[in-house]
Design a protein around this motif. Structure first.
Motif, mmCIF file in Angstrom:
data_model
loop_
_atom_site.group_PDB
_atom_site.id
_atom_site.type_symbol
_atom_site.label_atom_id
_atom_site.label_comp_id
_atom_site.label_asym_id
_atom_site.label_seq_id
_atom_site.Cartn_x
_atom_site.Cartn_y
_atom_site.Cartn_z
ATOM 1 N N ALA A 1 0.826 -1.216 0.000
ATOM 2 C CA ALA A 1 0.000 0.000 0.000
ATOM 3 C C ALA A 1 0.857 1.262 0.000
ATOM 4 O O ALA A 1 0.457 2.283 -0.550
ATOM 5 N N SER A 2 2.033 1.174 0.596
ATOM 6 C CA SER A 2 2.892 2.355 0.720
ATOM 7 C C SER A 2 3.575 2.735 -0.585
ATOM 8 O O SER A 2 4.018 3.866 -0.761
ATOM 9 N N GLY A 3 3.710 1.763 -1.479
ATOM 10 C CA GLY A 3 4.428 2.041 -2.730
ATOM 11 C C GLY A 3 5.929 2.068 -2.550
ATOM 12 O O GLY A 3 6.658 2.578 -3.387
ATOM 13 N N GLN A 4 6.401 1.492 -1.426
ATOM 14 C CA GLN A 4 7.836 1.468 -1.141
ATOM 15 C C GLN A 4 8.263 0.050 -0.783
ATOM 16 O O GLN A 4 7.562 -0.659 -0.076
ATOM 17 N N VAL A 5 9.431 -0.318 -1.285
ATOM 18 C CA VAL A 5 9.978 -1.632 -0.971
ATOM 19 C C VAL A 5 11.494 -1.504 -0.866
ATOM 20 O O VAL A 5 12.129 -0.849 -1.689
ATOM 21 N N LYS A 6 12.049 -2.116 0.167
ATOM 22 C CA LYS A 6 13.500 -2.082 0.353
ATOM 23 C C LYS A 6 14.164 -2.995 -0.683
ATOM 24 O O LYS A 6 13.592 -3.991 -1.117
ATOM 25 N N LEU A 7 15.381 -2.639 -1.020
ATOM 26 C CA LEU A 7 16.112 -3.374 -2.048
ATOM 27 C C LEU A 7 16.319 -4.839 -1.672
ATOM 28 O O LEU A 7 16.096 -5.731 -2.497
ATOM 29 N N ASP A 8 16.740 -5.108 -0.442
ATOM 30 C CA ASP A 8 16.965 -6.494 -0.045
ATOM 31 C C ASP A 8 15.661 -7.286 -0.027
ATOM 32 O O ASP A 8 15.628 -8.464 -0.362
ATOM 33 N N ARG A 9 14.570 -6.633 0.317
ATOM 34 C CA ARG A 9 13.266 -7.303 0.297
ATOM 35 C C ARG A 9 12.839 -7.580 -1.136
ATOM 36 O O ARG A 9 12.284 -8.638 -1.438
ATOM 37 N N LEU A 10 13.110 -6.649 -2.039
ATOM 38 C CA LEU A 10 12.777 -6.851 -3.448
ATOM 39 C C LEU A 10 13.559 -8.027 -4.021
ATOM 40 O O LEU A 10 13.031 -8.814 -4.800
ATOM 41 N N LYS A 11 14.805 -8.155 -3.601
ATOM 42 C CA LYS A 11 15.619 -9.300 -4.035
ATOM 43 C C LYS A 11 14.990 -10.604 -3.554
ATOM 44 O O LYS A 11 14.868 -11.567 -4.317
ATOM 45 N N LEU A 12 14.571 -10.646 -2.293
ATOM 46 C CA LEU A 12 13.942 -11.836 -1.740
ATOM 47 C C LEU A 12 12.636 -12.159 -2.459
ATOM 48 O O LEU A 12 12.379 -13.316 -2.817
ATOM 49 N N ILE A 13 11.841 -11.151 -2.714
ATOM 50 C CA ILE A 13 10.583 -11.354 -3.440
ATOM 51 C C ILE A 13 10.858 -11.856 -4.850
ATOM 52 O O ILE A 13 10.144 -12.727 -5.361
ATOM 53 N N SER A 14 11.917 -11.355 -5.463
ATOM 54 C CA SER A 14 12.316 -11.842 -6.794
ATOM 55 C C SER A 14 12.596 -13.337 -6.754
ATOM 56 O O SER A 14 12.164 -14.090 -7.633
ATOM 57 N N GLU A 15 13.330 -13.755 -5.733
ATOM 58 C CA GLU A 15 13.673 -15.179 -5.608
ATOM 59 C C GLU A 15 12.423 -16.031 -5.390
ATOM 60 O O GLU A 15 12.265 -17.080 -6.002
ATOM 61 N N VAL A 16 11.534 -15.561 -4.530
ATOM 62 C CA VAL A 16 10.324 -16.314 -4.194
ATOM 63 C C VAL A 16 9.375 -16.415 -5.385
ATOM 64 O O VAL A 16 8.809 -17.475 -5.651
ATOM 65 N N LEU A 17 9.213 -15.308 -6.107
ATOM 66 C CA LEU A 17 8.293 -15.303 -7.240
ATOM 67 C C LEU A 17 8.942 -15.774 -8.546
ATOM 68 O O LEU A 17 8.259 -15.944 -9.549
#
Length: 104
Positions: free
Chosen positions: A42-58
């Motif tokens: 909802a915030s429209g913000q994502v930390k870089l390390d979290r984005l990397k993790l989400i990339s791996e998961v998805l």
């Protein structure tokens, strides 16, 4: 250029829909509380390390897709000034002389 974080969130939501996942599914996979994932999206913000993790998961490289959207001009080519070229030549001569003196 679009806001990269907002674009990342948009892409995350798109990939979640494609996989048929909801926020809770993502939260479980990345070890976050579902309300934290909802707040992040909802915030429209994502930390870089979290984005990397989400990339791996998805299984989707969000970082590569986002980096392709960054327009960076090629850096200027470094040129050696005449003084520097001359000094470099002097040092090369000095080095050659020292190598001869040392017998190498």
């Amino acid at each position: 250029m679009k806001n990269l974080e907002a674009e990342a969130i948009r892409l995350i939501k798109q990939k979640l829909r494609e996989k048929g996942w909801n926020k809770t599914d993502l939260a479980i996979k990345i070890g976050m509380h579902p309300s934290s994932v909802a707040k992040m999206l909802a915030s429209g913000q994502v930390k870089l390390d979290r984005l990397k993790l989400i990339s791996e998961v998805l299984g989707y490289n969000f970082l590569r897709v986002l980096s392709d959207q960054i327009e960076v001009a090629d850096p200027p080519k470094y040129t050696i000034e005449a003084e520097t070229k001359e000094r470099l030549r002097e040092l090369e001569i000095e080095n050659a002389v020292l190598m001869k003196v040392l017998g190498k």
